[in-house]
Motif scaffolding. Structure first.
Motif, PDB file in Angstrom:
ATOM      1  N   ALA A   1       0.848  -1.234   0.196  1.00  0.00           N
ATOM      2  CA  ALA A   1      -0.125   0.119   0.272  1.00  0.00           C
ATOM      3  C   ALA A   1       0.404   1.336   0.144  1.00  0.00           C
ATOM      4  N   LEU A   2       1.636   1.020   0.383  1.00  0.00           N
ATOM      5  CA  LEU A   2       2.601   2.366   0.959  1.00  0.00           C
ATOM      6  C   LEU A   2       4.180   2.693  -0.701  1.00  0.00           C
ATOM      7  N   ALA A   3       4.125   1.633  -0.933  1.00  0.00           N
ATOM      8  CA  ALA A   3       5.092   1.656  -2.554  1.00  0.00           C
ATOM      9  C   ALA A   3       4.616   2.664  -2.926  1.00  0.00           C
ATOM     10  N   ILE A   4       3.410   2.590  -3.456  1.00  0.00           N
ATOM     11  CA  ILE A   4       3.460   3.819  -4.861  1.00  0.00           C
ATOM     12  C   ILE A   4       3.816   4.917  -3.817  1.00  0.00           C
ATOM     13  N   TYR A   5       2.549   5.245  -2.984  1.00  0.00           N
ATOM     14  CA  TYR A   5       2.650   6.810  -2.433  1.00  0.00           C
ATOM     15  C   TYR A   5       4.501   7.297  -2.155  1.00  0.00           C
ATOM     16  N   MET A   6       5.358   6.279  -1.286  1.00  0.00           N
ATOM     17  CA  MET A   6       6.720   6.732  -1.296  1.00  0.00           C
ATOM     18  C   MET A   6       7.328   7.255  -2.845  1.00  0.00           C
ATOM     19  N   GLN A   7       6.799   6.167  -3.639  1.00  0.00           N
ATOM     20  CA  GLN A   7       7.808   6.136  -5.073  1.00  0.00           C
ATOM     21  C   GLN A   7       6.584   7.952  -5.637  1.00  0.00           C
ATOM     22  N   GLU A   8       5.938   8.241  -5.257  1.00  0.00           N
ATOM     23  CA  GLU A   8       5.242   9.599  -5.950  1.00  0.00           C
ATOM     24  C   GLU A   8       5.903  11.140  -4.566  1.00  0.00           C
ATOM     25  N   HIS A   9       5.954  10.332  -3.580  1.00  0.00           N
ATOM     26  CA  HIS A   9       6.439  11.869  -2.446  1.00  0.00           C
ATOM     27  C   HIS A   9       8.159  11.630  -1.834  1.00  0.00           C
ATOM     28  N   PRO A  10       8.401  11.345  -2.514  1.00  0.00           N
ATOM     29  CA  PRO A  10      10.586  11.484  -2.454  1.00  0.00           C
ATOM     30  C   PRO A  10      11.384  11.898  -1.246  1.00  0.00           C
ATOM     31  N   HIS A  11      10.189  13.195  -0.650  1.00  0.00           N
ATOM     32  CA  HIS A  11      10.582  14.136  -0.036  1.00  0.00           C
ATOM     33  C   HIS A  11       9.869  13.774   1.614  1.00  0.00           C
ATOM     34  N   ILE A  12       8.841  12.631   1.716  1.00  0.00           N
ATOM     35  CA  ILE A  12       7.777  12.051   3.303  1.00  0.00           C
ATOM     36  C   ILE A  12       8.752  10.893   3.900  1.00  0.00           C
ATOM     37  N   ASN A  13       8.756  11.445   4.731  1.00  0.00           N
ATOM     38  CA  ASN A  13       9.550   9.914   5.613  1.00  0.00           C
ATOM     39  C   ASN A  13       8.293   9.407   6.709  1.00  0.00           C
ATOM     40  N   ILE A  14       8.293   8.249   6.370  1.00  0.00           N
ATOM     41  CA  ILE A  14       6.929   7.610   6.789  1.00  0.00           C
ATOM     42  C   ILE A  14       7.425   6.851   8.417  1.00  0.00           C
ATOM     43  N   GLU A  15       7.374   7.118   9.489  1.00  0.00           N
ATOM     44  CA  GLU A  15       7.960   5.916  10.937  1.00  0.00           C
ATOM     45  C   GLU A  15       6.753   5.507  11.131  1.00  0.00           C
ATOM     46  N   VAL A  16       6.647   3.215  10.674  1.00  0.00           N
ATOM     47  CA  VAL A  16       6.025   2.913  11.009  1.00  0.00           C
ATOM     48  C   VAL A  16       6.431   2.147  12.354  1.00  0.00           C
ATOM     49  N   GLU A  17       5.534   1.908  13.324  1.00  0.00           N
ATOM     50  CA  GLU A  17       5.486   1.437  14.659  1.00  0.00           C
ATOM     51  C   GLU A  17       4.285  -0.209  14.938  1.00  0.00           C
ATOM     52  N   GLU A  18       4.978  -1.160  15.523  1.00  0.00           N
ATOM     53  CA  GLU A  18       3.494  -1.580  15.797  1.00  0.00           C
ATOM     54  C   GLU A  18       3.452  -1.358  17.275  1.00  0.00           C
ATOM     55  N   ARG A  19       2.163  -1.641  16.790  1.00  0.00           N
ATOM     56  CA  ARG A  19       1.286  -2.123  18.742  1.00  0.00           C
ATOM     57  C   ARG A  19       0.504  -2.783  18.063  1.00  0.00           C
ATOM     58  N   LEU A  20      -1.104  -2.505  19.096  1.00  0.00           N
ATOM     59  CA  LEU A  20      -1.930  -3.197  19.820  1.00  0.00           C
ATOM     60  C   LEU A  20      -3.170  -2.138  19.729  1.00  0.00           C
ATOM     61  N   SER A  21      -4.442  -2.600  18.713  1.00  0.00           N
ATOM     62  CA  SER A  21      -4.794  -1.581  18.450  1.00  0.00           C
ATOM     63  C   SER A  21      -5.822  -0.717  19.546  1.00  0.00           C
ATOM     64  N   ASN A  22      -5.706  -1.434  20.826  1.00  0.00           N
ATOM     65  CA  ASN A  22      -5.808  -0.490  22.541  1.00  0.00           C
ATOM     66  C   ASN A  22      -5.277   1.021  22.208  1.00  0.00           C
ATOM     67  N   ASP A  23      -4.103   0.552  22.337  1.00  0.00           N
ATOM     68  CA  ASP A  23      -2.619   0.752  22.465  1.00  0.00           C
ATOM     69  C   ASP A  23      -2.753   2.220  21.389  1.00  0.00           C
ATOM     70  N   ILE A  24      -2.498   1.843  20.067  1.00  0.00           N
ATOM     71  CA  ILE A  24      -2.776   2.652  19.156  1.00  0.00           C
ATOM     72  C   ILE A  24      -4.079   3.404  18.810  1.00  0.00           C
ATOM     73  N   VAL A  25      -5.047   3.390  19.411  1.00  0.00           N
ATOM     74  CA  VAL A  25      -6.403   4.655  19.788  1.00  0.00           C
ATOM     75  C   VAL A  25      -5.629   5.437  20.490  1.00  0.00           C
ATOM     76  N   GLN A  26      -5.221   4.847  21.924  1.00  0.00           N
ATOM     77  CA  GLN A  26      -4.760   6.154  22.745  1.00  0.00           C
ATOM     78  C   GLN A  26      -3.343   6.883  22.204  1.00  0.00           C
ATOM     79  N   ALA A  27      -2.848   5.613  21.860  1.00  0.00           N
ATOM     80  CA  ALA A  27      -2.044   6.830  21.273  1.00  0.00           C
ATOM     81  C   ALA A  27      -2.051   8.169  20.433  1.00  0.00           C
ATOM     82  N   ILE A  28      -3.296   8.156  19.337  1.00  0.00           N
ATOM     83  CA  ILE A  28      -4.076   8.475  18.649  1.00  0.00           C
ATOM     84  C   ILE A  28      -4.709   9.704  19.029  1.00  0.00           C
TER      85      ILE A  28
END
Length: 297
Positions: free
Chosen positions: A111-138
């Protein structure tokens, strides 16, 4: 309470060096100035931070608390300098994303591959977490975008459909559960809990999710092996080391290469809709909104 960054850095240096003199040198401060700053911090707090002795200093309990927070602030400052340094090199944006195991391993890379190619100046930091923890973090604004399972409460967030994630049990044709599933068409998670499992190593969100459901049944998963990839897990299942529960997309992929079989679970939680979640879509930077539009279903 007002401490500046020089005060905090000085305090960290003094504690790490074990003396005010050495800490002052590390901070490029005169000894008199460093001593005055430390006394000022103690006066402001109303408690001693350091026990001054002939051979150096020792940290008080209050000092240890301050040290913990000072180090966190210094780390955040270093991350900020690094991020801003990236902007100076041409970076136009930075996106912090949290997601569960299935999203991270099965859906996001493509899903990210095309976006990254089209946006070379954007960095994306991805971290794995539990869904409950993600909601609280957002909600706490610790990340920009999350990908969660619809089994958690996300009423306080805006959500967008991402993918459907079905968890399946994989085993060999010789395993007793394969016979049970052949007779009944499917099987329940509870039927599998008496057998040995092969799972993901580390603090995987998927393993935590499965462990939670086992505990709700009053049981625990018994892992004979923990590995770092679904490929490794399926190879060990094929060897007869145990059974595993993985995303169906992964099972389909490895079923073509190995002598394993996927079995469907009757448990409703085994079929999850993955959702993109944000605090407020309209408040996100344009490049973050473009990412959501690029990856949503």
């Amino acid at each position: 309470m007002r401490f500046d960054l020089v005060d905090l850095q000085l305090f960290v240096h003094v504690v790490e060096a074990g003396s005010i003199t050495a800490g002052a040198e590390r901070s490029h401060l005169a000894l008199a100035s460093a001593s005055a700053r430390l006394r000022g911090m103690e006066d402001l707090l109303g408690v001693p931070l350091l026990l001054r002795q002939r051979r150096g200093v020792e940290v008080t309990d209050a000092g240890r608390t301050l040290l913990h927070h000072a180090r966190m602030l210094m780390q955040q400052m270093e991350r900020m300098r690094g991020d801003l340094g990236d902007y100076a090199k041409g970076l136009k944006g930075h996106i912090r994303m949290l997601c569960n195991t299935s999203a991270l391993t099965e859906f996001l890379p493509q899903a990210l591959a095309i976006y990254m190619q089209e946006h070379p100046h954007i960095n994306i930091e991805v971290e794995e977490r539990l869904s409950n923890d993600i909601v609280q973090a957002i909600i706490a604004e610790q990340a920009d975008i999350g990908i969660i399972a619809d089994t958690v409460d996300s009423a306080d967030l805006q959500t967008f459909s991402f993918r459907q994630d079905q968890l399946v049990l994989v085993t060999t044709a010789q395993h007793p559960l394969h016979t049970v599933a052949a007779l009944n068409g499917s099987l329940a998670f509870a039927d599998a809990l008496t057998y040995d499992f092969v799972g993901l190593a580390g603090d995987s969100a998927l393993q935590q999710y499965l462990n939670e459901h086992a505990l709700r049944l009053g049981q625990r998963l018994h892992y004979r092996l923990r590995l770092r990839s679904f490929d490794g897990i399926c190879r060990m299942v094929e060897s007869g080391a145990g059974i595993a529960i993985i995303p169906e997309t992964a099972a389909l992929r490895y079923e073509q290469l190995m002598k394993i079989h996927r079995l469907y679970l009757t448990d409703t939680w085994a079929v999850r809709n993955l959702l993109i979640c944000v605090r407020q879509y309209d408040e996100l930077p344009t490049y973050a909104r473009e990412l959501i539009n690029a990856i949503k279903a």
